[in-house]
Design an enzyme around this catalytic site. Structure first.
Site, short mmCIF file in Angstrom:
data_model
loop_
_atom_site.label_atom_id
_atom_site.label_comp_id
_atom_site.label_asym_id
_atom_site.label_seq_id
_atom_site.Cartn_x
_atom_site.Cartn_y
_atom_site.Cartn_z
N GLU A 94 0.88 -1.16 0.00
CA GLU A 94 0.00 0.00 0.00
C GLU A 94 0.92 1.21 0.00
O GLU A 94 1.68 1.40 0.95
CB GLU A 94 -0.69 -0.03 1.35
CG GLU A 94 -2.14 0.11 1.38
CD GLU A 94 -2.60 -0.17 2.80
OE1 GLU A 94 -2.88 -1.33 3.10
OE2 GLU A 94 -2.62 0.77 3.60
N ASP A 118 -4.20 9.61 11.00
CA ASP A 118 -2.88 9.06 11.25
C ASP A 118 -2.24 9.61 12.52
O ASP A 118 -2.38 10.78 12.85
CB ASP A 118 -1.96 9.35 10.06
CG ASP A 118 -2.31 8.45 8.88
OD1 ASP A 118 -2.20 7.22 9.03
OD2 ASP A 118 -2.73 8.99 7.84
#
Ligand SMILES: Cc1ncc(COP(=O)(O)O)c(C=O)c1O
Lengths: 406, 266
Positions: B46, B57
């Site tokens: 990914e 995140d």
């Protein structure tokens, strides 16, 4: 006055959009919380018990209705009739508390035990810390490191009210970054925490929910103008736009009154083309920011540009989706004022009306000579907060000292 | 059949998906990391398209995003860097992951067309709402043979998991805990109960478990409940500290996959 298409709606639609703007662009981690809010906010807000408690607190705790003050000397100066809606006289000193009262009552009904919020100028943080103290709820406020410094008095107020202030240390260290951190906090604490967003930004239903809580501003303006002038509609409503909550509240009951010109004022910082600006509609393009499709300042690659304004409350690279829609449809006119223009306007108001305005509000005052208001027109501007309550904004003190030195 | 679907058809367990941020640590490292990952035994990768405001995140990936942007990484540059990867022997499935705004600015259709051209197999755009996908983008993704990967979390309702299973292909990204990326909590008993609950739903799609997977122990645990797992922040930390990507990457991948009998249904 531009001719508007007749059938444009300025209300949010059933999918959470204002025209092409809005929606809920959130990662799956936030989906259950946002969805819970979306499915419940209208019912909760419509509940008579909620309404009674909300209106009671606005009246007895916040001190509403706030005065609509005919600023005679300011009117004389601009050759028109100017009223100031005195949101500075709200408890805590700004309009932000209208929203935080609403959201804390909502959070209680959702069974949430903790509150997280972001703040720029610190006004929303103070308003959030205040309602959390009132309700005995734990409160965490994220604030950009730079804003912690330039808005130190509000940091002290939040702490005194029992809130924990956490610095956002990434990026421009201002409102955008504080918003990122508050969202991350909510992702990490989804079950027991409610996120009180401070403006008409974020994923649906936040922009609509915050607009509804702030709409009390224009509801009062209508009644007060009717009493004072015989006509509930002014010719112009002028408000500054960071995310746009005070503007959304001031515009709300005039959205479908085409004779009322709506003027939104953004922060040009050191100048729209200086590279140090927060004039979103002048510099931005459609895209996605903090959960909604809106207009934002960004690079060609879609990276969010770090904005600049002396005023921490306007130092934000986007605007709420409702404002993107008002801009795109031409329903509102978007102007901007620089740091210097805003500072001059704040000193001017202080000297001729005895009211020290917030630096944010001063942006709205700075463009009064540019809107084309004539002697028969009625202008409502304002949303001020009385800095003398809290000492003074550091940036204003610095400016004042530099004036004295020169 | 898309490379992702082929992988799960031929190897239904023990798959290791590795996330790394494009343009990190150096702007020119993307292709090298991709090749070394393939050689080291990663099963799919990914590649993160860096973004200025990655709200889902944690600190590690935030910093890698910031560094990559400072290095000059863009969506356009990444797609240029990936040109010719298939011709150069990259055979593993490649997904691009990122926040939606840079993709919108590039142009959704142009982006998908470019992805198909260079041989990207799937997309993970965590802040793309399902209704926007279904109403606006699905047809375009399908035209270019790109699989769209949805996330589920411990808070996702059973009804929504079923709905996601209906509209996804490739695999379902099973987020292990209520957190942003990079949480250090490991794999707790709570999580195992949640993995079991999802496992018992008999979904159409394979599942990969991500967030908090960082070493052999956590990887093996996750593999018990799904077709594999995803490592992100832990790998970014390896990249961050590495003096020699050519040895540090294989060392890390081998350590994670030690004892793993890839391809053997245990
Ligand atoms: C007095 C005042 N006005 C305006 C703003 C800008 O926010 P908004 O655009 O949401 O009204 C702030 C923000 O802190 C504020 O304190």
């Amino acid at each position: 006055m531009e001719v508007l298409e007749e059938n444009i709606s300025f209300q949010v639609d059933e999918n959470g959009y204002y025209g092409q703007f809005g929606g809920a662009f959130v990662p799956e981690m936030l989906h259950p919380n946002v969805e819970e809010l979306r499915t419940r906010y209208l019912d909760i807000m419509a509940d008579p018990g909620f309404q009674a408690e909300f209106n009671g607190l606005l009246r007895h705790y916040v001190g509403r209705p706030t005065p609509l003050y005919l600023a005679k000397r300011l009117s004389e100066k601009f050759g028109t009739t100017i009223y100031l809606k005195r949101e500075d006289l709200c408890h805590t000193g700004a309009h932000k508390v209208n929203n935080t009262i609403g959201q804390i009552l909502l959070a209680q009904r959702l069974g949430k035990k903790r509150i997280v919020a972001e703040t720029g100028a610190g006004q929303h943080g103070v308003a959030t810390a205040t309602v959390c103290a009132l309700m005995g709820v734990e409160c965490i406020v994220y604030m950009g490191e730079l804003d912690i410094e330039r808005q130190a008095p509000n940091v002290a107020r939040m702490k005194m009210l029992g809130a924990e202030v956490r610095p956002a240390t990434c990026g421009s260290k201002t409102l955008k970054d504080a918003t990122n951190e508050a969202m991350r906090h909510w992702i990490n604490n989804p079950a027991d925490t409610h996120y009180i967003i401070g403006s008409v930004v974020g994923p649906h239903p936040y922009p609509d929910m915050v607009t509804r809580f702030q709409s009390v501003i224009s509801a009062e303006m209508k009644t007060q103008l009717k009493e004072q002038t015989g006509n509930s509609n002014p010719d112009f409503v002028v408000a500054c736009v960071g995310g746009g909550s005070n503007a959304a509240g001031a515009f709300y009951h005039y959205l479908d009154e085409p004779s009322v010109q709506l003027i939104a004022v953004e922060a040009a910082g050191q100048g729209v083309d200086s590279g140090h600006s927060a004039a979103t509609t002048a510099l931005g393009k459609p895209g996605v920011l903090h959960g909604s499709r809106t207009i934002l300042m960004q690079t060609e690659d879609g990276q969010v540009v770090e904005p600049y304004s002396l005023s921490a409350g306007l130092d934000y690279p986007g605007i709420g989706p409702v404002h993107a829609h008002l801009f795109q449809t031409g329903r509102a006119r978007f102007l901007s004022a620089t740091d210097d223009e805003a500072l001059k306007a704040s000193f001017e108001l202080a000297r001729i009306e005895g009211i020290i305005p917030a630096l944010e509000t001063s942006h709205a005052l700075a463009i009064l000579d540019r809107i084309g208001a004539g002697k028969d027109d009625v202008v409502v501007a304002g949303y001020l907060y009385e800095v003398s309550l809290i000492g003074c904004q550091l940036s204003v003190i610095r400016f004042f000292n530099s004036l004295i030195q020169n | 059949m898309n490379r992702i679907e082929k992988l799960f058809a031929s190897q239904p367990s023990g798959n290791l998906n590795v996330y790394f941020t494009a343009g990190f640590p150096g702007v020119g490292d993307t292709r090298r990391i991709l090749s070394v990952l393939q050689e080291s035994g990663a099963d799919l990768v990914e590649i993160g398209m860096p973004y200025s405001d990655p709200v889902a995140d944690g600190e590690t990936i935030q910093l890698s995003n910031q560094q990559a942007l400072e290095n000059g990484m863009t969506v356009r540059l990444l797609l240029e860097q990936l040109e010719g990867m298939r011709e150069d022997g990259i055979t593993l499935p490649v997904l691009l992951m990122g926040y939606i705004n840079p993709v919108i600015q590039f142009g959704i259709e142009r982006f998908c067309e470019k992805c198909a051209e260079v041989g990207v197999d799937g997309l993970i755009l965590p802040d793309m709402p399902m209704d926007v996908y279904l109403n606006e983008y699905k047809a375009i993704f399908e035209k270019y043979g790109l699989l769209n990967i949805f996330l589920v979390t411990p808070q996702t309702s059973e009804a929504r998991i079923r709905q996601i299973d209906q509209v996804s292909s490739g695999f379902i990204y099973t987020v292990s805990s209520a957190s942003v990326t990079g949480s250090q909590s490991g794999v707790s008993d709570n999580m195992e109960a949640y993995f079991e609950r999802i496992d018992a739903m008999n979904l159409r799609n394979p599942r990969l478990i991500g967030f908090g997977i960082k070493d052999n122990v956590t990887f093996e645990k996750a593999c018990r409940y799904a077709q594999g797992a995803i490592i992100g922040s832990a790998f970014i930390r390896v990249l961050q500290e590495s003096q020699d990507l050519g040895t540090d990457i294989p060392d890390f991948i081998h350590s994670v996959k030690a004892n793993n009998h890839a391809g053997i249904d245990v």
